[in-house]
Scaffold this motif. Structure first.
Motif, PDB file in Angstrom:
ATOM      1  N   LYS A  63       0.827  -1.216   0.000  1.00  0.00           N
ATOM      2  CA  LYS A  63       0.000   0.000   0.000  1.00  0.00           C
ATOM      3  C   LYS A  63       0.851   1.252   0.000  1.00  0.00           C
ATOM      4  O   LYS A  63       0.430   2.302  -0.498  1.00  0.00           O
ATOM      5  CB  LYS A  63      -0.931  -0.001   1.215  1.00  0.00           C
ATOM      6  N   THR A  64       2.068   1.149   0.555  1.00  0.00           N
ATOM      7  CA  THR A  64       2.908   2.345   0.673  1.00  0.00           C
ATOM      8  C   THR A  64       4.306   2.179   0.088  1.00  0.00           C
ATOM      9  O   THR A  64       5.058   3.147   0.004  1.00  0.00           O
ATOM     10  CB  THR A  64       3.060   2.732   2.156  1.00  0.00           C
ATOM     11  N   ARG A  65       4.655   0.935  -0.320  1.00  0.00           N
ATOM     12  CA  ARG A  65       6.025   0.688  -0.781  1.00  0.00           C
ATOM     13  C   ARG A  65       6.050  -0.068  -2.105  1.00  0.00           C
ATOM     14  O   ARG A  65       5.085  -0.731  -2.476  1.00  0.00           O
ATOM     15  CB  ARG A  65       6.780  -0.158   0.257  1.00  0.00           C
ATOM     16  N   ILE A  66       7.198   0.074  -2.783  1.00  0.00           N
ATOM     17  CA  ILE A  66       7.483  -0.797  -3.919  1.00  0.00           C
ATOM     18  C   ILE A  66       8.423  -1.870  -3.399  1.00  0.00           C
ATOM     19  O   ILE A  66       9.490  -1.562  -2.851  1.00  0.00           O
ATOM     20  CB  ILE A  66       8.153  -0.027  -5.071  1.00  0.00           C
TER      21      ILE A  66
ATOM     22  N   GLU B  77      -0.566   0.045 -21.423  1.00  0.00           N
ATOM     23  CA  GLU B  77      -2.000   0.020 -21.727  1.00  0.00           C
ATOM     24  C   GLU B  77      -2.833  -0.514 -20.562  1.00  0.00           C
ATOM     25  O   GLU B  77      -4.027  -0.739 -20.699  1.00  0.00           O
ATOM     26  CB  GLU B  77      -2.248  -0.835 -22.973  1.00  0.00           C
ATOM     27  N   VAL B  78      -2.196  -0.695 -19.402  1.00  0.00           N
ATOM     28  CA  VAL B  78      -2.887  -1.265 -18.244  1.00  0.00           C
ATOM     29  C   VAL B  78      -3.299  -0.170 -17.273  1.00  0.00           C
ATOM     30  O   VAL B  78      -2.460   0.624 -16.832  1.00  0.00           O
ATOM     31  CB  VAL B  78      -1.986  -2.299 -17.530  1.00  0.00           C
ATOM     32  N   THR B  79      -4.571  -0.126 -16.945  1.00  0.00           N
ATOM     33  CA  THR B  79      -5.049   0.830 -15.943  1.00  0.00           C
ATOM     34  C   THR B  79      -4.802   0.269 -14.557  1.00  0.00           C
ATOM     35  O   THR B  79      -4.763  -0.950 -14.352  1.00  0.00           O
ATOM     36  CB  THR B  79      -6.558   1.106 -16.124  1.00  0.00           C
ATOM     37  N   LEU B  80      -4.636   1.143 -13.585  1.00  0.00           N
ATOM     38  CA  LEU B  80      -4.385   0.702 -12.219  1.00  0.00           C
ATOM     39  C   LEU B  80      -5.610  -0.013 -11.655  1.00  0.00           C
ATOM     40  O   LEU B  80      -6.730   0.491 -11.767  1.00  0.00           O
ATOM     41  CB  LEU B  80      -4.043   1.909 -11.330  1.00  0.00           C
ATOM     42  N   PRO B  81      -5.410  -1.163 -11.030  1.00  0.00           N
ATOM     43  CA  PRO B  81      -6.543  -1.873 -10.416  1.00  0.00           C
ATOM     44  C   PRO B  81      -7.101  -1.067  -9.254  1.00  0.00           C
ATOM     45  O   PRO B  81      -6.420  -0.228  -8.662  1.00  0.00           O
ATOM     46  CB  PRO B  81      -5.914  -3.186  -9.928  1.00  0.00           C
ATOM     47  N   GLU B  82      -8.350  -1.350  -8.906  1.00  0.00           N
ATOM     48  CA  GLU B  82      -8.973  -0.652  -7.790  1.00  0.00           C
ATOM     49  C   GLU B  82      -8.503  -1.203  -6.450  1.00  0.00           C
ATOM     50  O   GLU B  82      -8.280  -0.457  -5.500  1.00  0.00           O
ATOM     51  CB  GLU B  82     -10.501  -0.780  -7.885  1.00  0.00           C
TER      52      GLU B  82
ATOM     53  N   ARG C 112       7.898   1.090 -12.485  1.00  0.00           N
ATOM     54  CA  ARG C 112       7.275   1.858 -11.405  1.00  0.00           C
ATOM     55  C   ARG C 112       6.352   2.923 -11.986  1.00  0.00           C
ATOM     56  O   ARG C 112       5.235   3.139 -11.484  1.00  0.00           O
ATOM     57  CB  ARG C 112       8.343   2.511 -10.546  1.00  0.00           C
ATOM     58  N   GLU C 113       6.790   3.590 -13.046  1.00  0.00           N
ATOM     59  CA  GLU C 113       5.969   4.636 -13.659  1.00  0.00           C
ATOM     60  C   GLU C 113       4.677   4.087 -14.248  1.00  0.00           C
ATOM     61  O   GLU C 113       3.709   4.827 -14.439  1.00  0.00           O
ATOM     62  CB  GLU C 113       6.769   5.363 -14.738  1.00  0.00           C
ATOM     63  N   GLU C 114       4.682   2.782 -14.537  1.00  0.00           N
ATOM     64  CA  GLU C 114       3.457   2.157 -15.053  1.00  0.00           C
ATOM     65  C   GLU C 114       2.582   1.612 -13.931  1.00  0.00           C
ATOM     66  O   GLU C 114       1.589   0.936 -14.182  1.00  0.00           O
ATOM     67  CB  GLU C 114       3.820   1.042 -16.037  1.00  0.00           C
ATOM     68  N   GLY C 115       2.971   1.881 -12.682  1.00  0.00           N
ATOM     69  CA  GLY C 115       2.141   1.497 -11.550  1.00  0.00           C
ATOM     70  C   GLY C 115       2.494   0.164 -10.928  1.00  0.00           C
ATOM     71  O   GLY C 115       1.775  -0.312 -10.034  1.00  0.00           O
TER      72      GLY C 115
ATOM     73  N   ALA D 141       8.479   6.031  -3.689  1.00  0.00           N
ATOM     74  CA  ALA D 141       7.114   5.626  -3.347  1.00  0.00           C
ATOM     75  C   ALA D 141       6.386   5.180  -4.614  1.00  0.00           C
ATOM     76  O   ALA D 141       6.703   5.623  -5.722  1.00  0.00           O
ATOM     77  CB  ALA D 141       6.365   6.789  -2.704  1.00  0.00           C
ATOM     78  N   PRO D 142       5.402   4.309  -4.473  1.00  0.00           N
ATOM     79  CA  PRO D 142       4.630   3.896  -5.652  1.00  0.00           C
ATOM     80  C   PRO D 142       3.761   5.026  -6.173  1.00  0.00           C
ATOM     81  O   PRO D 142       3.390   5.932  -5.417  1.00  0.00           O
ATOM     82  CB  PRO D 142       3.776   2.738  -5.121  1.00  0.00           C
ATOM     83  N   ILE D 143       3.443   4.989  -7.458  1.00  0.00           N
ATOM     84  CA  ILE D 143       2.570   6.012  -8.022  1.00  0.00           C
ATOM     85  C   ILE D 143       1.118   5.605  -7.798  1.00  0.00           C
ATOM     86  O   ILE D 143       0.801   4.410  -7.673  1.00  0.00           O
ATOM     87  CB  ILE D 143       2.828   6.244  -9.518  1.00  0.00           C
ATOM     88  N   VAL D 144       0.249   6.582  -7.733  1.00  0.00           N
ATOM     89  CA  VAL D 144      -1.178   6.305  -7.516  1.00  0.00           C
ATOM     90  C   VAL D 144      -2.019   6.742  -8.712  1.00  0.00           C
ATOM     91  O   VAL D 144      -3.215   6.466  -8.769  1.00  0.00           O
ATOM     92  CB  VAL D 144      -1.678   6.993  -6.233  1.00  0.00           C
ATOM     93  N   HIS D 145      -1.403   7.435  -9.659  1.00  0.00           N
ATOM     94  CA  HIS D 145      -2.094   7.846 -10.884  1.00  0.00           C
ATOM     95  C   HIS D 145      -1.144   7.632 -12.052  1.00  0.00           C
ATOM     96  O   HIS D 145       0.076   7.810 -11.914  1.00  0.00           O
ATOM     97  CB  HIS D 145      -2.518   9.315 -10.832  1.00  0.00           C
TER      98      HIS D 145
END
Length: 619
Positions: A8-11, A215-220, A257-260, A286-290
């Motif tokens: 949730k907060t780390r890669i 082309e992958v959207t971030l999962p919910e 990482r930039e791709e989520g 930190a991981p990206i959220v958008h």
């Protein structure tokens, strides 16, 4: 704190390949058996990855299921191997507190026949049970090419355990699964089935893996993972190698990482150096959220060209249709073959069908001869394709070539094993079964490659399947026809039949099928050839009456020919009454015999039409 909370907060960084390091040590047998025989080697690899910075390690159990272990005679040791693996990993991770995930590998490749879903789930359940006894931090599903298999596995595991689940697909081409589904759709479906982490591993290197994630959207709810290969593989002096600098792999982790992606490890070709580089480049980022998702360009698949003639299976549903098998030469003199083909056309045959190196003996390519027939003599060609001689690459290439040549009629068959032919030392490929080949041909009709990517145009193949009615229990053979219809078969071509009773039996057993059947009739030429067919050729059995009549001809060749034709005509009388499709097999390029039989069939049809008109006129 568990893995999911950490993500949730780390890669997090995962480990790399196990098999690559074992291979580099000169170990080329069952990797999973080392859990029992050389546990210190497996533990050393775990410790090397932990030292490199891995936050999560996976057990050495990728192939530790009953099916894969059976290759080494170890199918009875599933429990021992998996329990030992989890103990080794737990021991290695204990001092540093790394997460340990039990690995379960995919079973199917392109061949669905490798195992049924029921068999797969039973093996998954067995393996997972033993892994879970070791209290891992989760289960990792990796190298799944067949999405149906992975989805069923995720669904089953979520029904028996609440442990975190990582589910990873493998792609032949970036962004596309072999069933044609987009990576984005696949990962989101896995999330909906309950997977906690969804991603990809194996087959592709960093470049194409990054490209796929664009082309992958971030999962919910779930998180993304990526375990790319070090690079595309190469072979040097017979050994598989991967050309990749560890620093390049580490820099690629920044782009992932930039791709989520939040969990980054390595697959084939990666080593502790690669994982160390990933850890170094990611640092405390930190991981990206958008993220901005690259829109997939719509793939335009052109419709197939309109057929010049009605497909054979459509014609055979309503009217007399005659196809003739004429073997291409075993030598380079094509004169008689072409003469025979022209004579058959003049007699009124609907298509000339050519075997694909029947009885595993090399002949001139039916693709080449089919092209000559079509483009030089305006004769419709029906090409047989076996699973024996070509791997998946060769099969697709061959089919694409047939489409380019305008040859749209195909018979998909397994093919006689090489040991019965001229080169018994040659290998039989059999990447797929005949049913799977039919399915793949039908994918081409949708414009989709065997690997799942677009071919930009639809093929337009009419696909026949083989039917051997010369069996003790015909119902079983008919059940196989039904399965072939489910696979996409449009019609069937039977082995030669030599009794009227069998033809009638076939009709009664198959009249519920919509797919037409071409009944095989092959005139006999001598008692020697008759006994050869009866005793040595798989799938062919003659009646006692036919053998006796040919035996009575002795060495009189002309009499034997006449008797062979007469037997064939008697069979045709019954076949033509019950079936629209007739399949004539030409013996020894004796096309004169086949021409006579074609004329006979046409005369039967003319007489039947004349009788029908006479009856109508009388009313």
């Amino acid at each position: 704190m568990g893995l999911i909370d950490e993500l949730k907060t780390r890669i997090l960084t995962a480990d790399g390949a196990m098999g690559t390091l074992l291979y580099s040590y000169g170990i080329e047998y069952c990797n999973e058996e080392l859990n029992l025989q050389r546990p210190e080697i497996v533990e050393k690899i775990h410790l090397d990855y932990i030292k490199a910075g891995a936050d999560i390690i996976q057990t050495n159990t990728y192939g530790a299921n009953a099916l894969k272990l059976a290759r080494y005679g170890l199918e009875s040791q599933v429990a021992e191997i998996n329990k030992a693996a989890i103990e080794i990993a737990n021991r290695a991770a204990a001092p540093g507190g790394q997460f340990v995930f039990g690995t379960i590998g995919g079973i199917r490749g392109i061949r669905k026949s490798d195992a049924s879903l029921q068999e797969i789930i039973a093996m998954v359940d067995q393996q997972a049970t033993h892994l879970l006894e070791g209290n891992p931090d989760g289960l990792l599903l990796e190298t799944y090419y067949d999405f149906e298999e992975l989805a069923a596995t995720v669904k089953h595991l979520k029904s028996i355990t609440n442990t975190p689940l990582i589910a990873q697909v493998s792609m032949h081409d970036p962004g596309i699964l072999q069933n044609g589904m987009s990576l984005n759709d696949a990962l989101h479906q896995l999330e909906s089935l309950g997977a906690d982490v969804v991603g990809v591993n194996c087959r592709l290197g960093p470049h194409h893996t990054i490209q796929a994630f664009e082309e992958v959207t971030l999962p919910e709810k779930a998180f993304l993972s990526a375990y790319p290969n070090a690079s595309l593989l190469d072979v040097e002096d017979g050994r598989i190698v991967y050309e990749s600098e560890a620093d390049y792999f580490g820099r690629a982790a920044l782009l992932l990482r930039e791709e989520g992606v939040r969990l980054i490890g390595g697959c084939c070709g990666t080593t502790p150096k690669h994982i160390e580089a990933v850890k170094k480049h990611l640092g405390q980022l930190a991981p990206i959220v958008h993220k901005k998702v690259t829109e997939r360009k719509p793939i335009v698949i052109r419709e197939a060209e309109a057929l010049e003639v009605k497909p054979l299976h459509e014609k055979a549903k309503t009217e007399r249709t005659i196809i003739v098998e004429l073997d291409t030469p075993r030598h380079l003199d094509v004169t008689k073959f072409l003469e025979g083909s022209v004579a058959l056309k003049a007699a009124g045959v609907d298509a000339v069908t050519m075997a694909d190196n029947s009885l595993a003996s090399p002949r001139i390519s039916n693709m080449a001869m089919g092209s000559i027939l079509k483009h030089t003599e305006d004769i419709r060609a029906l090409a047989h394709i076996t699973c024996r001689d070509r791997n998946l690459i060769g099969l697709q290439s061959h089919l694409m070539g047939l489409d380019a040549l305008g040859i749209h009629d195909i018979l998909a068959v397994t093919g006689d094993p090489t040991k019965v032919g001229d080169f018994p030392g040659a290998t039989s490929v059999y990447d797929v079964s005949s049913m799977e080949l039919i399915q793949l041909i039908k994918k081409l009709n949708e414009g989709i490659s065997f690997s799942g990517k677009s071919l930009r145009k639809k093929a337009n193949f009419s696909v026949a399947a083989a039917f051997n009615p010369n069996v003790r229990v015909l119902d079983r053979a008919v059940a196989r026809l039904e399965k072939k219809i489910e696979s996409g078969a449009d019609y069937f071509i039977s082995q030669p039949v030599y009794t009227k009773e069998k033809i009638t039996e076939i009709y009664e057993a198959t009249k519920h099928l919509e797919a037409p059947i071409f009944i095989g009739v092959m005139p006999l030429t001598s008692i020697r050839s008759a006994e050869f067919l009866h005793n040595e050729v798989p799938g062919i059995k003659l009646s006692d009456d036919a053998l006796a009549r040919m035996r009575a001809c002795g060495d009189d060749k002309d009499r034997a020919t006449e008797e062979g034709i007469q037997i064939a005509k008697e069979l045709i009388d019954t076949a033509a009454e019950l079936f629209h499709g007739i399949y004539l097999i030409t013996p020894f390029v004796r096309y004169d015999m086949t021409v006579e039989l074609i004329h006979y069939i046409r005369q039967l049809d003319q007489q039947k039409e004349s009788d029908r008109n006479h009856v109508q006129a009388s009313y």
